[in-house]
Write an enzyme that holds these catalytic residues in place. Structure first.
Site, PDB file in Angstrom:
ATOM      1  CG  ASP A  69      12.767 -10.513  51.392  1.00 13.60           C
ATOM      2  OD1 ASP A  69      12.101 -11.105  52.262  1.00 13.60           O
ATOM      3  OD2 ASP A  69      12.736 -10.805  50.194  1.00 13.60           O
ATOM      4  CG  ASP A  70      14.318 -13.367  54.573  1.00 12.09           C
ATOM      5  OD1 ASP A  70      13.088 -13.298  54.475  1.00 12.09           O
ATOM      6  OD2 ASP A  70      14.979 -14.292  54.078  1.00 12.09           O
ATOM      7  CB  CYS A 108       8.357 -13.191  51.443  1.00 14.10           C
ATOM      8  SG  CYS A 108      10.035 -13.495  52.041  1.00 14.10           S
ATOM      9  CG  HIS A 162       6.896 -12.855  47.279  1.00  7.82           C
ATOM     10  ND1 HIS A 162       8.119 -13.022  47.868  1.00  7.82           N
ATOM     11  CD2 HIS A 162       6.732 -13.903  46.426  1.00  7.82           C
ATOM     12  CE1 HIS A 162       8.678 -14.135  47.404  1.00  7.82           C
ATOM     13  NE2 HIS A 162       7.852 -14.685  46.525  1.00  7.82           N
ATOM     14  CG  ASP A 371       9.738  -9.844  54.678  1.00  6.80           C
ATOM     15  OD1 ASP A 371      10.679 -10.137  55.445  1.00  6.80           O
ATOM     16  OD2 ASP A 371       9.663 -10.280  53.509  1.00  6.80           O
ATOM     17  CG  HIS A 372       9.455 -12.841  57.575  1.00  6.26           C
ATOM     18  ND1 HIS A 372      10.781 -13.218  57.442  1.00  6.26           N
ATOM     19  CD2 HIS A 372       8.910 -12.934  56.333  1.00  6.26           C
ATOM     20  CE1 HIS A 372      11.018 -13.532  56.186  1.00  6.26           C
ATOM     21  NE2 HIS A 372       9.907 -13.361  55.488  1.00  6.26           N
TER      22      HIS A 372
END
Length: 544
Positions: A69-70, A108, A162, A371-372
């Protein structure tokens, strides 16, 4: 030998779960048949014409999909001199890393649907929290479902889809009930004293009263943005996720059935709640501060972001604009982010050690995906939710059998490319939906990093009544903002070679270049409305 495809296997009954609707099952059947599988009609097995010899399920490689995540490319192997990531670095040495990989949308829930369906947000209309996959694509065949139909056992450990913010997971994508752990969790006395917090409510960390979760969350205290207690890894969810995944790797490997194991880690997502030893790896005084803390010259005001997620945590003063954050606060936030990266790196190391211990590394394809990206104060923005480089740029690497080792490529990649690429790597036909499959097959690049399969990456982000579609080439980014009611357009164009911080919008100064890149956007499928949810609620458009 050929795969034997039946309706029962496509429903997932061989692994004990309810599968997609029959229309989706037929789509999978058609794809696998075209790959040389046998079908069953009225109890009689028939062989398709021009059948290809395919490996039986037991001979196919396993898949370990690691979702973080992130996580932007704040990784030493990806060129970040600050990041301390020895385990991801070793994984990168075993495979091929994509230096120019991009999220199809930098938030997300939609990004993970992009991953699992192979469909961009602009193809599905799923742009936000609370837009659940099966409400919009009831017959979609997700990536794990596709592999289940080919004889794989598919399991989820940690944060894969998510769950939270009115967004549900997708139980039918898995062979068994997913293992979920905490995303928002405090173990320090200060953190525990807060009790139920806003973000914990939004992430469904406890039973929520009936009604709107956003309204309820606003009645609760803000959680703290960071903590650094001297505790073992397993004191937090990611440590427990790693332990669970290690156990399942051993058990799945011993079972003899090929597996698709998705393992999702929550850090470095806020809060930066990480054991002390990972904070201690960094000298806060030497961490880089953001070099450019204002919006790009000539950019439309709506392209940026003010506040948002960062304001959900104390001690952030939501009355102080990001441009006025004190240096001490910025250093602590950046320190916490890197501590989170190193914490997750250690958990990934445990997975790699288990693959080696069991010998599974010889027949397991490993994918690492963030995810980004993430803003750490650049453009005076924190977290994500924009079309800029720091929000969209993510780490992507593949390692395992049939993949070149210790390679880097400048091939532009998108999240949606992962699904068709994995299908090819294990010897299956390209997935064909029924949802749009927007991704490209990257396997030629995994064999030769100089190969090229597409000259750009595509991503998008919505703003109220506007869709911002973007093309990222090796040198440029063009963002086209279209006002849906009037059709009016605004453009951003950045030269990432001469202006890597995206400080000046050159769209007006370079009209020919803008038009050339704009033509690439014109060639993409027409985007779904950013107001699709509202249109559906009014009965103005169907689910599909």
């Amino acid at each position: 030998m050929r795969l034997r495809i039946t309706k029962a296997s496509l429903r997932g009954s061989h692994v004990g779960v309810a599968g997609p609707r029959f229309g989706a099952a037929c789509a999978v059947a058609a794809m696998l048949v075209s790959a040389g599988c046998a079908t069953v009609r009225d109890g009689r097995e028939t062989t398709p014409r021009q059948a290809m010899t395919m490996p039986v399920a037991a001979e196919r490689p396993n898949i370990l999909l690691i979702l973080v995540d992130d996580l932007k490319p704040a990784i030493h192997a990806f060129g970040d001199p600050v990041a301390i990531t020895p385990n991801i670095d070793r994984l990168a040495a075993r495979g091929t890393r994509f230096e120019l990989a991009y999220a199809n949308q930098s938030v997300c829930a939609p990004s993970r649907i992009n991953l699992m369906t192979g469909a961009r947000s602009t193809s599905t209309g799923i742009y936000d929290f609370g837009q659940n996959l099966r409400d919009y694509l009831p017959d979609a065949v997700t990536m794990p479902q596709y592999f289940m139909a080919a004889g794989y056992r598919a399991e989820s450990v940690g944060k894969t889809f998510h769950i939270g913010h009115n967004t549900k997971g997708d139980p039918q994508s898995w062979s068994t009930t997913p293992y979920k752990d905490h995303v928002i969790e405090y173990v320090s006395p200060e953190g525990k004293a807060l009790g139920k917090t806003r973000e914990a409510a939004l992430f469904n960390e406890f039973e929520i009263p009936k009604g709107d979760v956003w309204t309820y969350a606003r009645t609760l205290a803000r959680g703290i943005a960071w903590e650094s207690p001297d505790v073992p890894d397993e004191a937090y969810g990611d440590g427990r996720v790693a332990a669970k995944a290690v156990t399942r790797l051993g058990e799945l490997g011993a079972a003899g059935q090929p597996f698709f194991l998705a393992v999702g880690f929550a850090r470095p997502h806020l809060p930066f709640a990480v054991p002390k030893r990972y904070w201690d790896k960094y000298d806060r005084a030497k961490l880089p501060l953001p070099a450019f803390e204002r919006m790009p010259e000539g950019a439309p005001a709506f392209a940026g972001k003010v506040g948002g997620e960062i304001n959900a945590y104390a001690p952030i003063d939501d009355k102080v604009p990001e441009t006025q954050y004190p240096e001490a606060l910025k250093r602590t936030l950046i320190h916490g982010y890197y501590a989170g990266v190193s914490y997750v790196d250690a958990q990934i190391g445990k997975l790699m050690a288990e693959l080696d211990r069991t010998g599974l590394s010889k027949n397991t394809i490993v994918v690492l995906w963030g995810d980004h990206g993430y803003h750490l104060g650049d453009h005076a923005i924190w977290t994500k939710h924009t079309n800029y480089e720091q929000a969209t740029h993510l780490p992507l690497l593949f390692a395992g059998p049939g993949i070149g080792a210790n390679q880097a490529t400048r091939q532009l990649a998108e999240t949606v490319d992962i699904y068709p690429t994995l299908a090819t790597l294990v010897g299956l036909q390209r997935p064909a939906g029924p949802q749009p499959i927007d991704g490209a097959d990257l396997t030629p690049v995994l064999h030769d990093p100089a190969a090229r399969v597409r000259g750009y990456a595509y991503h998008a982000y919505p703003r109220p009544n506007r869709v911002g579609q973007a093309i990222r080439t090796e040198r440029y980014r063009l963002v086209r903002w279209t006002q849906e009611q009037t059709g009016a357009r605004d453009y951003e164009l950045y030269d990432l070679v001469n202006d890597p911080l995206e400080t000046r919008n050159i769209a007006a100064a370079q009209p020919e270049l803008r038009d050339r890149l704009d033509a690439l956007l014109d060639a993409q499928p027409k985007p779904q409305s950013v107001n699709l949810r509202q249109l559906r609620a009014r009965g103005g458009i169907s689910a599909n």
